[in-house]
Scaffold this motif. Sequence first.
Motif, PDB file in Angstrom:
ATOM      1  N   TYR A   1       0.823  -1.218   0.000  1.00 26.44           N
ATOM      2  CA  TYR A   1       0.000   0.000   0.000  1.00 26.44           C
ATOM      3  C   TYR A   1       0.854   1.263   0.000  1.00 26.44           C
ATOM      4  O   TYR A   1       0.469   2.267  -0.593  1.00 26.44           O
ATOM      5  N   VAL A   2       1.977   1.232   0.724  1.00 25.41           N
ATOM      6  CA  VAL A   2       2.790   2.451   0.890  1.00 25.41           C
ATOM      7  C   VAL A   2       3.967   2.470  -0.083  1.00 25.41           C
ATOM      8  O   VAL A   2       4.811   3.367  -0.025  1.00 25.41           O
ATOM      9  N   ALA A   3       4.007   1.481  -1.010  1.00 23.74           N
ATOM     10  CA  ALA A   3       5.126   1.442  -1.976  1.00 23.74           C
ATOM     11  C   ALA A   3       5.048   2.646  -2.916  1.00 23.74           C
ATOM     12  O   ALA A   3       3.964   3.204  -3.154  1.00 23.74           O
ATOM     13  N   ASP A   4       6.213   3.030  -3.485  1.00 19.15           N
ATOM     14  CA  ASP A   4       6.214   4.094  -4.502  1.00 19.15           C
ATOM     15  C   ASP A   4       5.626   3.561  -5.803  1.00 19.15           C
ATOM     16  O   ASP A   4       4.948   4.272  -6.541  1.00 19.15           O
ATOM     17  N   GLU A   5       5.949   2.288  -6.110  1.00 21.71           N
ATOM     18  CA  GLU A   5       5.442   1.634  -7.327  1.00 21.71           C
ATOM     19  C   GLU A   5       5.255   0.135  -7.056  1.00 21.71           C
ATOM     20  O   GLU A   5       5.917  -0.430  -6.177  1.00 21.71           O
ATOM     21  N   VAL A   6       4.374  -0.480  -7.824  1.00 17.34           N
ATOM     22  CA  VAL A   6       4.156  -1.935  -7.759  1.00 17.34           C
ATOM     23  C   VAL A   6       3.995  -2.432  -9.197  1.00 17.34           C
ATOM     24  O   VAL A   6       3.353  -1.757 -10.017  1.00 17.34           O
ATOM     25  N   PHE A   7       4.605  -3.561  -9.525  1.00 13.46           N
ATOM     26  CA  PHE A   7       4.319  -4.166 -10.830  1.00 13.46           C
ATOM     27  C   PHE A   7       4.361  -5.681 -10.722  1.00 13.46           C
ATOM     28  O   PHE A   7       4.910  -6.238  -9.762  1.00 13.46           O
ATOM     29  N   LEU A   8       3.741  -6.338 -11.707  1.00 10.40           N
ATOM     30  CA  LEU A   8       3.673  -7.793 -11.751  1.00 10.40           C
ATOM     31  C   LEU A   8       4.477  -8.276 -12.944  1.00 10.40           C
ATOM     32  O   LEU A   8       4.606  -7.550 -13.949  1.00 10.40           O
ATOM     33  N   THR A   9       5.033  -9.485 -12.821  1.00 10.35           N
ATOM     34  CA  THR A   9       5.813 -10.050 -13.938  1.00 10.35           C
ATOM     35  C   THR A   9       5.422 -11.507 -14.174  1.00 10.35           C
ATOM     36  O   THR A   9       5.069 -12.237 -13.245  1.00 10.35           O
TER      37      THR A   9
END
Length: 282
Positions: free
Chosen positions: A236-244
């Motif tokens: 929730y508090v991450a700067d960015e999130v991505f999936l691979t």
Amino acid sequence: QLIYLDGDFVKKEDAKVSVYDHGFLYGDGVFEGIRAYNGNVFRLEEHLVRLYESAKSILLEIPYTIEEMTDVVKQTLRVNSLQSAYIRLIVSRGVGNLGIDPRSCKGASVIAIAEPLSLFPAELYETGIEIVSASSRRNRSDVLSPKTKSLNYLNNILVKIEANLAGVPEALMMNADGYVAEGSSDNIFIVKDNKLITPPGYIGALEGITRNAILEVAKERGYEAVEGVFTRHDVYVADEVFLTGTAAEVIGVVKVDGRVIGEGIPGKVTNDILEGFRSIVN
Ligand code: PDD
């Protein structure tokens, strides 16, 4: 479209397996999702090593050498005149009786399917996706290791159903202790202060080949990129999130359980990593 089925290429409508196939009856088998980009099959060796190790781990004898299996993959692309495609390679325990005992199966069945496929609609790669946390826990009881990929995907399917019911394209699995493991069909990375973190296999995440390639790409581009354990709070508090993932490739996540991530669009690190990924697959 021609499907490779136990030594022959058959038309899609003729590609059938027996109702006594233990892959169908019990998910007794292993599989790989592989991708070809402009004729180059990305990390085919790594995929085949994982396939053969997964098979060995469940005492499933694959009746082909790795070289023969490599040829099956390449032939399947060729007979379908495909340069860029998603390839599903399946080895099932094969036909047996109705009991689960693998000894009744007389020989593994090898299937290869190649078709253009992307896990998510193209526009979502621009906008990023919204995801939710699933209540279904990640349980790797089907296999013995994070490196093993078996046909047992009910755990993943239940998570995908939760995403569907929530009206979003993907959902995250936590492990029994509440640590984030991965998506139903993909690995997760969070970015915090330009540092990339992805869950280790022992949390229950499949050691994805794309995940491993992204760890390399990130380091080459000067980012600190590590395996690390994190919770939904950290997402929730991450700067960015991505999936691979092979089917997913790299896709930005812009909202998780209603919390907007960063600026609500795929971030600069995500886009930089995606550029790096594109440069190594072609
Ligand atoms: N899946 N985690 C799970 C549970 C997966 O099913 C997959 C891939 C991944 C990503 O692994 P890799 O980068 O090796 O593809 C992680 C489907 C089958 C796919 O993408 O082909």
